[in-house]
Design a protein around this motif. Structure first.
Motif, PDB file in Angstrom:
ATOM      1  N   ARG A 164     -12.981  -2.259  -8.637  1.00  0.00           N
ATOM      2  CA  ARG A 164     -12.159  -1.792  -9.913  1.00  0.00           C
ATOM      3  C   ARG A 164     -12.227  -3.061 -10.856  1.00  0.00           C
ATOM      4  O   ARG A 164     -12.234  -4.325 -10.148  1.00  0.00           O
ATOM      5  N   VAL A 199      -5.498   7.765  -3.528  1.00  0.00           N
ATOM      6  CA  VAL A 199      -4.884   6.549  -3.861  1.00  0.00           C
ATOM      7  C   VAL A 199      -5.693   5.324  -4.263  1.00  0.00           C
ATOM      8  O   VAL A 199      -5.203   4.721  -5.368  1.00  0.00           O
ATOM      9  N   ASP A 229     -11.943  -0.229  -4.104  1.00  0.00           N
ATOM     10  CA  ASP A 229     -10.820  -1.269  -4.433  1.00  0.00           C
ATOM     11  C   ASP A 229     -11.652  -2.574  -4.483  1.00  0.00           C
ATOM     12  O   ASP A 229     -10.675  -3.252  -5.322  1.00  0.00           O
ATOM     13  N   ARG A 277       1.043   9.439   4.309  1.00  0.00           N
ATOM     14  CA  ARG A 277      -0.224   8.996   5.139  1.00  0.00           C
ATOM     15  C   ARG A 277      -1.175  10.056   5.351  1.00  0.00           C
ATOM     16  O   ARG A 277      -2.090  10.146   6.083  1.00  0.00           O
ATOM     17  N   GLY A 328       0.936  -1.344  -0.096  1.00  0.00           N
ATOM     18  CA  GLY A 328       0.064  -0.253  -0.143  1.00  0.00           C
ATOM     19  C   GLY A 328       0.676   1.109   0.023  1.00  0.00           C
ATOM     20  O   GLY A 328       0.350   2.286  -0.538  1.00  0.00           O
ATOM     21  N   ARG A 342      -0.584  -0.832 -12.000  1.00  0.00           N
ATOM     22  CA  ARG A 342      -0.517  -2.062 -11.196  1.00  0.00           C
ATOM     23  C   ARG A 342       0.347  -3.051 -12.074  1.00  0.00           C
ATOM     24  O   ARG A 342       0.867  -3.909 -11.112  1.00  0.00           O
ATOM     25  N   TYR A 396       1.709   2.111  -3.472  1.00  0.00           N
ATOM     26  CA  TYR A 396       0.776   3.123  -4.343  1.00  0.00           C
ATOM     27  C   TYR A 396       0.586   4.380  -3.613  1.00  0.00           C
ATOM     28  O   TYR A 396       0.153   5.271  -4.449  1.00  0.00           O
ATOM     29  N   ARG A 397       0.853   4.724  -2.357  1.00  0.00           N
ATOM     30  CA  ARG A 397       0.682   5.811  -1.906  1.00  0.00           C
ATOM     31  C   ARG A 397       1.889   6.804  -2.338  1.00  0.00           C
ATOM     32  O   ARG A 397       1.573   7.848  -2.565  1.00  0.00           O
ATOM     33  N   ARG A 420      -3.917  -5.580  -1.323  1.00  0.00           N
ATOM     34  CA  ARG A 420      -5.133  -5.998  -1.638  1.00  0.00           C
ATOM     35  C   ARG A 420      -5.252  -7.272  -2.606  1.00  0.00           C
ATOM     36  O   ARG A 420      -6.136  -7.881  -2.865  1.00  0.00           O
ATOM     37  N   ASP A 421      -4.070  -7.407  -3.451  1.00  0.00           N
ATOM     38  CA  ASP A 421      -3.952  -8.278  -4.579  1.00  0.00           C
ATOM     39  C   ASP A 421      -2.802  -9.229  -4.423  1.00  0.00           C
ATOM     40  O   ASP A 421      -2.348 -10.176  -5.204  1.00  0.00           O
TER      41      ASP A 421
HETATM   42  O1   DC Z   1      -2.931  -0.646   2.517  1.00  0.00           O
HETATM   43  P1   DC Z   1      -3.161   0.943   2.376  1.00  0.00           P
HETATM   44  O2   DC Z   1      -4.390   1.662   3.050  1.00  0.00           O
HETATM   45  O3   DC Z   1      -2.045   1.701   2.717  1.00  0.00           O
HETATM   46  O4   DC Z   1      -3.239   0.880   0.848  1.00  0.00           O
HETATM   47  C1   DC Z   1      -3.550   2.283   0.084  1.00  0.00           C
HETATM   48  C2   DC Z   1      -4.434   1.868  -1.171  1.00  0.00           C
HETATM   49  O5   DC Z   1      -3.567   1.255  -2.141  1.00  0.00           O
HETATM   50  C3   DC Z   1      -5.518   1.181  -0.972  1.00  0.00           C
HETATM   51  O6   DC Z   1      -6.957   2.110  -0.919  1.00  0.00           O
HETATM   52  C4   DC Z   1      -5.480   0.320  -2.381  1.00  0.00           C
HETATM   53  C5   DC Z   1      -4.340   0.415  -2.780  1.00  0.00           C
HETATM   54  N1   DC Z   1      -3.659  -1.042  -2.875  1.00  0.00           N
HETATM   55  C6   DC Z   1      -3.897  -1.807  -3.852  1.00  0.00           C
HETATM   56  O7   DC Z   1      -4.654  -1.503  -4.762  1.00  0.00           O
HETATM   57  N2   DC Z   1      -3.159  -2.818  -3.931  1.00  0.00           N
HETATM   58  C7   DC Z   1      -2.084  -3.469  -3.116  1.00  0.00           C
HETATM   59  N3   DC Z   1      -1.638  -4.588  -3.248  1.00  0.00           N
HETATM   60  C8   DC Z   1      -2.070  -2.433  -1.998  1.00  0.00           C
HETATM   61  C9   DC Z   1      -2.723  -1.299  -1.719  1.00  0.00           C
END
Ligand code: DC
Length: 224
Positions: free
Chosen positions: A187, A99, A184, A91, A36, A109, A39-40, A130-131
């Motif tokens: 998508r 994000v 999330d 953050r 995450g 991605r 991506y941030r 997430r993935d």
């Molecule tokens: O875990 P986090 O809240 O810091 O993640 C921030 C954003 O990044 C979350 O809203 C979706 C995306 N994200 C993602 O799409 N795939 C990941 N493997 C990790 C995070």
């Protein structure tokens, strides 16, 4: 020595993934990778440079000319964007709000998955996102999908924010988390989804220690 394994931890926003993943990694002597944060980091750069956040091509091109580096430290994982320490900056509420749009782009991605697979290659890792179980580490020996009620997740984020002197009202946090979950999960590219072979852990009634212990127990089963 037993061969190290890869552990994938996925789940919605503020489910406690990073706190728990860090403890598990530390106990096993593995590296921890917070995807995450990656991506941030690219979202922070896109906001600073004013690129069109809705454009897959612009976002993808920006990432190709960006260096994102994660480094362990005594105070947790540090995040570097083009060599600058952005651990705190990523953050911010601005980044948090933007994000999910950035993370929905296919070109972003594709590149992130490539970088994450390189970071994990051949080592003992705990990776959260997430993935991870569905796309990044499909062969991970242990996959966990962790969740908690949206109320509980907002409450935890509220307490965490307070410690960092961030005063966002509880209702606003709940709305932001629910909105991010929706984006999330809905998508098209690699949505947030439990892998078929992932173990579901509801952390609503658990302490951080209890959730970490359960994952460590599962990891030791796979290691033996
Ligand atoms: O875990 P986090 O809240 O810091 O993640 C921030 C954003 O990044 C979350 O809203 C979706 C995306 N994200 C993602 O799409 N795939 C990941 N493997 C990790 C995070």
């Amino acid at each position: 020595m037993t061969k190290p394994i890869q552990i994938a931890i996925d789940g919605p926003a503020a489910a406690g993934k990073s706190t728990i993943a860090k403890i598990v990694a530390e106990q096993l002597g593995y590296i921890y990778i917070d995807t995450g944060a990656m991506y941030r980091a690219i979202t922070l750069k896109a906001l600073d440079e004013g690129i069109n956040m809705a454009s897959n091509e612009e976002a993808g091109a920006l990432l190709m000319e960006t260096e994102i580096d994660l480094q362990p430290s005594e105070n947790g994982q540090l995040v570097f964007l083009d060599k600058k320490d952005v651990t705190e900056d990523i953050r911010s509420q601005n980044v948090t709000k933007a994000v999910s749009e950035m993370a929905a782009h296919e070109l972003v991605r594709l590149r992130m998955v490539e970088l994450q697979q390189q970071l994990a290659d051949g080592r003992g890792v705990v990776m959260d996102g997430r993935d991870i179980g569905t796309h990044v580490l499909p062969n991970a020996a242990l996959k966990v999908f962790m969740s908690a009620s949206v109320e509980e997740r907002a409450r935890r984020r509220f307490v965490e924010n307070k410690k960092r002197n961030i005063e966002t009202p509880l209702e606003e946090l709940q709305e932001e988390i629910a909105k991010r979950d929706k984006m999330d999960s809905e998508r098209e590219v690699a949505p947030l989804k439990k892998a078929d072979d992932a173990i579901f852990i509801d952390t609503t009634p658990l302490t951080i220690r209890q959730a970490a212990d359960e994952i460590l127990r599962l990891a030791k089963e796979r290691l033996s």
